[in-house]
Scaffold this active site. Structure first.
Site, PDB file in Angstrom:
ATOM      1  N   ARG A  50       0.868  -1.183   0.000  1.00  0.00           N
ATOM      2  CA  ARG A  50       0.000   0.000   0.000  1.00  0.00           C
ATOM      3  C   ARG A  50       0.905   1.233   0.000  1.00  0.00           C
ATOM      4  NH1 ARG A  50       2.414   1.902   3.708  1.00  0.00           N
ATOM      5  NH2 ARG A  50       0.864   3.553   3.781  1.00  0.00           N
ATOM      6  N   ALA A  52       0.819   5.140  -2.168  1.00  0.00           N
ATOM      7  CA  ALA A  52       0.624   5.434  -3.598  1.00  0.00           C
ATOM      8  C   ALA A  52       1.778   4.977  -4.509  1.00  0.00           C
ATOM      9  CB  ALA A  52       0.339   6.934  -3.764  1.00  0.00           C
ATOM     10  N   ASP A 231      -2.011  10.856  -2.020  1.00  0.00           N
ATOM     11  CA  ASP A 231      -2.451   9.816  -2.960  1.00  0.00           C
ATOM     12  C   ASP A 231      -2.810  10.401  -4.312  1.00  0.00           C
ATOM     13  OD1 ASP A 231      -2.986   8.585  -0.141  1.00  0.00           O
ATOM     14  OD2 ASP A 231      -2.830   6.948  -1.598  1.00  0.00           O
ATOM     15  N   LYS A 242      -4.590  10.027   3.389  1.00  0.00           N
ATOM     16  CA  LYS A 242      -5.305   9.174   4.355  1.00  0.00           C
ATOM     17  C   LYS A 242      -6.315   9.971   5.176  1.00  0.00           C
ATOM     18  CE  LYS A 242      -5.033   5.634   4.785  1.00  0.00           C
ATOM     19  NZ  LYS A 242      -6.018   4.780   4.065  1.00  0.00           N
TER      20      LYS A 242
HETATM   21  O1  MRU Z   1      -4.507   3.193   2.423  1.00  0.00           O
HETATM   22  P1  MRU Z   1      -3.030   3.389   2.288  1.00  0.00           P
HETATM   23  O2  MRU Z   1      -2.251   2.799   3.411  1.00  0.00           O
HETATM   24  O3  MRU Z   1      -2.518   2.978   0.925  1.00  0.00           O
HETATM   25  O4  MRU Z   1      -2.850   4.970   2.373  1.00  0.00           O
HETATM   26  C1  MRU Z   1      -1.573   5.515   2.187  1.00  0.00           C
HETATM   27  C2  MRU Z   1      -1.507   6.978   2.346  1.00  0.00           C
HETATM   28  O5  MRU Z   1      -2.488   7.648   2.552  1.00  0.00           O
HETATM   29  C3  MRU Z   1      -0.154   7.595   2.141  1.00  0.00           C
HETATM   30  O6  MRU Z   1      -0.031   8.744   2.921  1.00  0.00           O
HETATM   31  C4  MRU Z   1       0.016   7.984   0.667  1.00  0.00           C
HETATM   32  O7  MRU Z   1      -0.269   6.912  -0.172  1.00  0.00           O
HETATM   33  C5  MRU Z   1       1.378   8.482   0.376  1.00  0.00           C
HETATM   34  S1  MRU Z   1       2.584   7.208   0.365  1.00  0.00           S
HETATM   35  C6  MRU Z   1       4.092   7.874  -0.026  1.00  0.00           C
END
Ligand code: MRU
Length: 346
Positions: A50, A52, A231, A242
């Site tokens: 997980r 992005a 994201d 998030k």
């Molecule tokens: O649901 P997730 O764990 O994939 O959410 C991840 C996030 O919100 C991160 O902050 C975002 O993807 C940036 S990762 C460099």
């Protein structure tokens, strides 16, 4: 320079995609080997992998696992992987690169090699991106000692040292004393389970907070800056990240604490005019209604579980990218991004 130990989130080896199973951390460090498109789709949907940038890299390798290796099967793999999660634009960005590579390749015999090379290029560029965001962000945070972050935008969310955590790793390597406050990040606890784990592995002091504590800490003058990942970033600079990021930005604004977003330019979606157009993933009820096997919410009650929220550009002090920092006021990613590029080449 002393190099910080960062876990290898994903690796493609002997025709398999090896992933640290992030659903098991910090209890167990286990790897999941994916040898089919279905397994990669499932790993992305279940958050085994997980964050992005990591989702984009995993999907690019996933395409290479298409069974018959024909053009048709690669295209079908791309279409299927695009349904694994809706919000992080890096997934669609990586799949678009794979599709363009396929369309450019005229020889069916070379297709498999050309596609794996493109997936490896996406992976390599991500490592460089993490390093450059680390350098840019370390300059931005050079006077900060206590930094708060939300969710996990570290090595586990990318191929190397992350986006929001990259400046922290860089400052730590520079022997700058830095301490991190990690929001636990309900409901799946990416802050408590993942951010706290990877920073602890690297020997960086980290304190886990429940999501509702940050206001009190800011009020007490205990936070010098907030830094989070993203994201998807719309053309006007609105940022999806998030769930819980938006209220954090309001608290930071109220308490005059700088609020930074760190993200690669592959997270920009200039086609979307503003954050209202960003698709927000709604996840399963069970993530909130249960803790392990135990029921936490009565069956009769409804549950909402959006995985992301949108922070308006006007609450963001700066967006730290691998190409430079977009400072507030951020009005158009497209033109700001182009001006960053021209500044650097002048
Ligand atoms: O649901 P997730 O764990 O994939 O959410 C991840 C996030 O919100 C991160 O902050 C975002 O993807 C940036 S990762 C460099």
């Amino acid at each position: 320079m002393n190099h910080t130990s960062i876990p290898e989130t994903l690796r493609f080896e002997s025709g398999q995609l090896l992933l640290i199973d992030q659903t098991r951390l910090p209890d167990e460090v286990l790897h999941l080997a994916c040898s089919s498109v279905d397994q990669v789709h499932d790993a992305i949907s279940r958050l085994v992998v997980r964050g992005a940038p990591a989702i984009g890299i995993a999907a690019a390798y996933g395409v290479c696992l298409a069974e018959s290796g024909s053009r048709k099967s690669y295209i079908a793999a791309m279409d299927f992987l695009a349904t694994s999660r809706p919000t992080a634009v890096n997934l669609f960005w990586a799949l678009r690169r794979m599709r363009e590579t396929l369309l450019r390749c005229e020889s069916d015999f070379e297709l498999a090699d050309v596609l794996i090379n493109e997936a490896r290029a996406i992976h390599d560029e991500d490592r460089e991106m993490c390093r450059d965001i680390g350098l840019e962000g370390a300059a931005v945070l050079k006077n900060c000692k206590r930094v708060l972050t939300h969710c996990n935008a570290g090595g586990l969310a990318t191929s190397m040292r992350g986006t929001a955590l990259a400046p922290i790793y860089q400052l730590h390597e520079n022997r700058h004393s830095i301490e991190v406050f990690a929001d636990e990040t309900r409901p799946l606890l990416q802050g408590a389970r993942l951010t706290a784990w990877e920073l602890s592995q690297a020997g960086i002091p980290v304190t886990v907070l429940t999501d509702s504590m940050s206001g009190s800490l800011m009020r007490g003058g205990q936070i010098d800056a907030v830094i989070v990942g993203a994201d998807r970033i719309a053309n006007n600079g609105d940022v999806a990240n998030k769930i819980g990021t938006y209220p954090l930005s309001i608290l930071a604004d109220y308490h005059n604490v700088p609020f930074y977003v760190a993200a690669p330019t592959s997270t920009f979606d200039p086609e979307l005019p503003n954050g209202d157009a960003i698709p927000i993933e709604e996840r399963a009820r069970s993530e909130i209604s249960h803790a392990g096997n135990r029921l936490m919410v009565p069956q009769e009650a409804r549950v909402m579980n959006p995985a992301f929220d949108v922070t308006p550009a006007k609450l963001i002090t700066g967006i730290i990218t691998e190409k430079g920092v977009l400072q507030s006021p951020i009005t158009s990613i497209q033109s700001d991004f182009l001006s960053v590029k021209s500044e650097k080449t002048d």
